[in-house]
Design a protein around this motif. Structure first.
Motif, mmCIF file in Angstrom:
data_model
loop_
_atom_site.group_PDB
_atom_site.id
_atom_site.type_symbol
_atom_site.label_atom_id
_atom_site.label_comp_id
_atom_site.label_asym_id
_atom_site.label_seq_id
_atom_site.Cartn_x
_atom_site.Cartn_y
_atom_site.Cartn_z
ATOM 1 N N LEU A 267 0.819 -1.200 0.000
ATOM 2 C CA LEU A 267 0.000 0.000 0.000
ATOM 3 C C LEU A 267 0.859 1.258 0.000
ATOM 4 O O LEU A 267 1.931 1.288 0.608
ATOM 5 C CB LEU A 267 -0.906 0.015 1.236
ATOM 6 N N TYR B 125 -5.557 2.229 5.694
ATOM 7 C CA TYR B 125 -5.307 0.932 6.336
ATOM 8 C C TYR B 125 -4.675 1.113 7.710
ATOM 9 O O TYR B 125 -5.075 0.461 8.683
ATOM 10 C CB TYR B 125 -4.403 0.070 5.454
ATOM 11 N N LEU C 62 -8.689 -4.702 4.546
ATOM 12 C CA LEU C 62 -8.792 -4.062 3.235
ATOM 13 C C LEU C 62 -10.131 -4.352 2.563
ATOM 14 O O LEU C 62 -10.692 -3.491 1.880
ATOM 15 C CB LEU C 62 -7.639 -4.519 2.336
#
Length: 314
Positions: free
Chosen positions: A22, A30, A69
């Motif tokens: 990410l 997140y 996620l």
């Protein structure tokens, strides 16, 4: 080709890729969700006591990197909403009895005719979940819904590395018996609220025209993204899935006394192995399902390597 009566083993999926790293906004989202649930002082809201508000080991394992996620995406990247939805699911899983009440013994009476079973994998490695409404054998009630959830949980057990979704096959051949709108609504609510992004594709075969009215009634209840994954009367091969009615490569026939104990033992063993590997990797919130499953895959590959003995000179 010989007829198969037991589930196929979880494929190794050597060519699947790990989840991408990410960056930017996605990482910030997140990290905020992870920090909320990984906080050592975290307590699940709405629980009756301080002891019960603490997360159980099974819940910490469920709160994987990929799980967080999935909820972030399902919440359209609204972090506060993602956290609320995760907490709603944590409470629902307790109330529904996922970790204690929902056992193979409880739901087995629903399974004896093979009206719903797991077998094989499609070309994307997704486990195949079959529903055959014509084999309905019980009166409509809570246990039917419990059975649907139990089988879905077992499908998740049998997902290999890099696989997060399943292939749902519904066969309306042989005068299928339809569920009520109430039951359909309950199941759809559970799937959409507590299993986001778990459906890869839904193949619906032998759909008679009369049932189109039923689907028109429940379509407004189905998430628009889910509707795009529904394919009616498909005409293509499905790799290691059932041959009869689906064009797969496996000659499978459901024999409950043979199939059921193998499925139950296979899933119990895999859950135990995944929990062991999860603990080995740290046993905390946010561990990647990928790392757990690849760890098991590599462990199995090492066990299956032939032992080579070196010759020693005398």
């Amino acid at each position: 080709m010989a007829t198969v009566h037991v589930p196929l083993p979880v494929p190794a999926h050597p060519n699947t890729q790990p989840p991408p790293e990410l960056t930017g906004k996605a990482k910030l989202e997140y990290d905020r969700v992870l920090a909320h649930f990984a906080n050592p002082e975290y307590c699940l809201p709405g629980t009756p006591s301080e002891k019960s508000s603490k997360l159980m080991e099974e819940e910490c394992m469920w709160l994987s990197y990929e799980c967080l996620l999935r909820y972030i995406r399902a919440a359209k990247h609204d972090v506060a909403l993602a956290i609320k939805r995760i907490e709603d699911t944590l409470k629902w899983r307790r109330d529904f009895g996922i970790y204690d009440v929902l056992t193979a013994e409880l739901v087995e009476p629903e399974a004896v005719t093979g009206k719903e079973f797991l077998f094989g994998y499609d070309t994307c490695g997704r486990p195949g979940l079959y529903m055959c409404p014509s084999k309905q054998n019980t009166e409509e009630g809570p246990r039917q819904i419990q059975f649907v959830v139990w089988v879905l949980e077992r499908a998740i057990d049998l997902m290999g590395p890099g696989v997060e979704t399943l292939a749902l096959m519904i066969d309306f051949a042989d005068k299928a018996k339809n569920s009520s709108i109430s039951t359909a609504r309950t199941v759809l609510n559970i799937l959409q609220s507590h299993y986001p992004e778990r459906l890869g594709v839904s193949l619906i075969a032998h759909l008679p025209w009369l049932l189109h009215a039923f689907f028109k009634l429940i379509t407004p209840l189905i998430d628009p993204l889910t509707r795009t994954k529904m394919i009616f009367n498909p005409l293509f091969e499905l790799d290691q899935l059932v041959h009869d009615g689906w064009g797969g490569t496996q000659m499978f026939a459901y024999d409950h006394d043979t199939y059921w104990p193998v499925l139950v033992e296979m899933c119990e063993k895999r859950r135990e192995d995944m929990a062991r590997m999860w603990r080995k990797l740290g046993g905390v919130v946010g561990i990647k399902e990928w790392d757990v499953k690849v760890g098991l895959r590599d462990e199995k590959a090492d066990e299956e390597k032939p032992v080579v003995f070196e010759e020693t000179s005398q």
